[in-house]
Design an enzyme around this catalytic site. Sequence first.
Site, PDB file in Angstrom:
ATOM      1  N   HIS A   1       1.735  -8.137  -2.885  1.00  0.00           N
ATOM      2  CA  HIS A   1       3.048  -7.752  -3.414  1.00  0.00           C
ATOM      3  C   HIS A   1       2.947  -6.467  -4.235  1.00  0.00           C
ATOM      4  CE1 HIS A   1       4.606 -11.739  -2.258  1.00  0.00           C
ATOM      5  NE2 HIS A   1       3.459 -12.203  -2.744  1.00  0.00           N
TER       6      HIS A   1
ATOM      7  N   GLN B   1      10.514  -1.277  46.321  1.00  0.00           N
ATOM      8  CA  GLN B   1      10.828   0.152  46.354  1.00  0.00           C
ATOM      9  C   GLN B   1      10.429   0.846  45.064  1.00  0.00           C
ATOM     10  OE1 GLN B   1      14.350   1.393  48.425  1.00  0.00           O
ATOM     11  NE2 GLN B   1      14.500   3.312  47.304  1.00  0.00           N
TER      12      GLN B   1
ATOM     13  N   SER C   1       4.642  21.859  -3.634  1.00  0.00           N
ATOM     14  CA  SER C   1       6.064  21.869  -3.964  1.00  0.00           C
ATOM     15  C   SER C   1       6.514  23.304  -4.179  1.00  0.00           C
ATOM     16  CB  SER C   1       6.316  21.043  -5.232  1.00  0.00           C
ATOM     17  OG  SER C   1       7.622  21.261  -5.740  1.00  0.00           O
TER      18      SER C   1
ATOM     19  N   ASN D   1       1.024  16.290  -2.733  1.00  0.00           N
ATOM     20  CA  ASN D   1       1.802  15.227  -2.081  1.00  0.00           C
ATOM     21  C   ASN D   1       1.110  14.692  -0.828  1.00  0.00           C
ATOM     22  OD1 ASN D   1       3.814  15.741  -3.994  1.00  0.00           O
ATOM     23  ND2 ASN D   1       4.774  17.284  -2.687  1.00  0.00           N
TER      24      ASN D   1
END
Length: 434
Positions: free
Chosen positions: A144, A215, A265, A273
């Site tokens: 979690h 076919q 950035s 990033n």
Amino acid sequence: MIPRYARPEMTAIWSPETRFRIWFEIEAHAADALAELGVIPKDAARIIWEKGAKAKFDVERIDAIEREVKHDVIAFLTHLAEIVGPEARFVHQGMTSSDVLDTCLSVQLARAADILIEDVDLLLFNLKRRAMEFKYTPTIGRSHGIHAEPTTFGVKLAGYYAEFTRARARLVTARDEIAVCAISGPVGTFASVDPRVEEHVAKRMGLKVEPVSTQVIPRDRHAAFFAALGVTASSIERLATEIRHLQRTEVQEAEEYFSEGQKGSSSMPHKRNPVLTENLVGLARMVRAYVVPAMEDVALWHERDISHSSVERYIGPDATITLDFALQRAAGVVDKLLVYPERMRENLDRTMGLVHSGRVLNALTQAGVSREDSYRLVQRNAMRTWKGEAPLLDLLKKDPEVSKALDARTLDSLFDLEFHTKHVDAIFRRVFGE
């Protein structure tokens, strides 16, 4: 297909030049078989090969013919006749368009699968190398998104290795299933073309024969192929998502390689990033998006219709080209991944021993305390540690109900990190056979 996310080797498989070359080879191999059966003159088959093999098919000319006749295979055959001459009347004897189109698609998908399998092999190589590098590097396992119990970074990577080993096996199976040939004529009865022609073409093109082609080659084969691509893409996304989470500033246990001169950035010069792994998540979404149309293509009308045709013109190139690029990018990310063991250890320790609560719970039950009471005793101290009052071990030692069942020496032993890594070798033997 977007050039930004395409590699030349895979893109070449889907070029018009490649497609028309495969069409010619199918027709020429069929002519050879027909000649051996006495259906067409052997000299005609020879001339078809001689003139067609050295020809450069004019894509613009074929497109111009198609604009007039509104039929792609007829346009190609018309252009081929311009190259071959009178003997071209023996081309396509007893065949129907789907014989050429479906067999060609099988060849293209099989070739694409070969590249994808090579891509997975590269990713597996890098995953194994990095798993061995960090085999015993302790890190926190999370459920979690919350600290659970310790593991090692090598075990994490071994899990991805096992997953992509399964992906490779699916791709091998998908390739085997899609690599079939259909040269069976109208409605697939072989009334106008001998089954031996199909067998000859299949052998020459490196395919197997389709038992019942109606076919067209049944599209359950194609659905399974694209489903295998979709599952592989999902595995890429899982790997990419893990790296993205580990790169978050608050975690900072691993991150994508940031090259000299790279900018993160336009407004914040400090940014590094996870752009590659974010890109991989997006590409995975696109590959999966092609799975449902492939499954919807299975239900054609009677012996055939062409509702699948427009779909496959998109998804054949786009899915394989995109997945090829994604696998190569994923392999590169793993190869250059920056890993920070010190930060992993820091994060392990930041919850002040909470990650060992499960061991204490089990030890209390083994000491004669009921499971309900054991859980209550550990949890009430763990909640105090969550609030930052003191390390869990200190609180447990001061708890009279806990110390009544477990002495200080026993409690100390329950906080040994190596307990959680004692079976790493066993896991690695299962995954790598070593």
